[in-house]
Design an enzyme around this catalytic site. Structure first.
Site, short mmCIF file in Angstrom:
data_model
loop_
_atom_site.label_atom_id
_atom_site.label_comp_id
_atom_site.label_asym_id
_atom_site.label_seq_id
_atom_site.Cartn_x
_atom_site.Cartn_y
_atom_site.Cartn_z
CD1 TRP A 1 17.01 24.41 63.48
CD2 TRP A 1 17.31 26.53 62.82
NE1 TRP A 1 16.99 24.44 62.11
CE2 TRP A 1 17.17 25.71 61.67
CE3 TRP A 1 17.52 27.91 62.66
CZ2 TRP A 1 17.23 26.23 60.38
CZ3 TRP A 1 17.57 28.42 61.36
CH2 TRP A 1 17.43 27.58 60.25
CG ASP B 1 12.43 28.36 67.19
OD1 ASP B 1 11.34 28.11 66.64
OD2 ASP B 1 13.53 28.34 66.58
CE LYS C 1 12.44 24.67 60.56
NZ LYS C 1 13.11 23.97 59.48
#
Length: 361
Positions: free
Chosen positions: A103, A172, A196
């Site tokens: 990511w 993030d 998530k």
């Protein structure tokens, strides 16, 4: 019904009490004769839900008054582009990125398409199994912010703390959102997809230092501009109503359960149960991550062969231990132990891991 032990990396396990509330309220919200997802997002009923979710997010995460809160569609992935487009408005402005896994790599790739971005550190040579100290970073002059991924969902690795790098941090936090307190004075933007750790897919929660809005360009398309969304209270267009509604309920459950501090304690306990089982298995199970940076949310591990891993997954499924297969890009196993996962599910997993190693070791 018997609930499965769900270790899915996203969408996440949700509290059963929240699911029951949603099921009860879905057909007829607040005696309106219709569902919340059928009525106008300008209605008084939805406005109350929307405002409560914003308030809960700020209160639960102890967000300072000089930050704005946005509820946006597109997940964290859209933010990979929106952040550089909004924060790097001048030609000389640039962003440093820590490439700590899949990511972090995606965020860096998108930032380079939108503005000037460079890698201050990359973990590719170590196969994304460790993280840098601040002394390891190569920060260039004129750096506007440092972007990092607080927890890599695929690689099972996380930053344990957030040392001041000398420039503002943009993070993030999708896969460990609201699972631990953070030092807000070091951040300019904190963002993440809800699916998530907070709620269903379809929503990203963004906290941005309010003073930055004045510096943002007026040339961006409306939806890609934070200046478009903030004055409208995240209601400039039709919001993801169901995701916001459900996420608000999850945050209310988190607050009633003890807040972020309790989520942090539970995460440490759940992850330690699995890591202790791995470490005590005499190599039957292995975890590739530097022990100093092991994730408390996504525990990755391998067995001795892919054939044995297939047997492990098949047997686990018979015990209602679901979604333990690792990401397709890395293989192996992955147990995601997000905020709403009961400790009893983790106990069931470690019991199974123990019996499986005894049988096949």
């Amino acid at each position: 019904m018997q609930r499965a032990h769900n270790f899915c990396a996203g969408p996440c396990t949700l509290p059963t009490s929240v699911l029951a509330e949603l099921a009860d309220e879905l057909p007829n919200f607040n005696d309106s004769g219709m569902s919340l997802i059928e009525m106008s997002h300008r209605s008084a009923d939805y406005d109350a839900v929307h405002s409560e979710t914003l308030d809960l997010a700020r209160r639960l995460f102890n967000v300072p008054s000089d930050f704005s809160t946005l509820l946006l569609q597109g997940g964290a992935t859209l933010q990979f582009a929106m952040i550089p487009m909004n924060l790097l408005a001048t030609p000389e402005a640039k962003a440093a990125h820590i490439v700590s896994g899949s990511w972090g790599k995606k965020a860096f790739a998108d930032a380079k398409k939108c503005a000037s971005a460079y890698s201050a550190w990359s973990g590719e040579d170590s196969n994304f199994t460790t993280l840098p100290t601040m002394a390891d970073l190569n920060l260039e002059d004129g750096t506007r912010y440092l972007h990092l991924t607080s927890n890599e969902t695929i690689g099972g690795i996380r930053f344990n703390d957030f040392v001041d790098p000398g420039v503002p941090i943009v993070a993030d936090m999708s896969s460990d959102y609201m699972s631990r307190p953070i030092p807000w004075d070091r951040f300019d933007v904190v963002y993440g997809g809800a699916q998530k750790n907070l709620g269903p897919a379809g929503l990203s929660v963004v906290f941005i230092r309010s003073s930055l809005l004045e510096e943002m360009p007026d040339t961006l398309p409306d939806y890609l501009s934070y200046k478009y969304h903030e004055p409208a209270g995240s209601l400039a267009n039709t919001p993801p109503v169901f995701a916001i509604w459900a996420t608000g309920k999850v945050m209310k459950w988190m607050e009633a359960s003890g807040g972020v501090e309790e989520m942090e304690r539970r995460a440490a306990k759940r992850s330690a149960m699995i890591y202790d089982t791995i470490d005590a298995s005499d190599g039957f199970y292995t975890n590739p991550v530097d022990s100093a940076y092991r994730s408390h949310m996504n525990i990755v591990f391998r067995l001795g062969s892919e054939d044995l891993e297939k047997i492990f997954l098949a047997e686990a499924d018979k015990h209602d231990l679901r979604n333990l297969k690792g990401h397709r890009s890395v293989g192996g196993m992955r147990a995601s132990v997000y905020n709403a996962l009961p400790t009893e599910s983790v106990q069931a997993l470690v019991d199974f891991m123990g019996s499986f190693s005894a049988q096949h070791g």
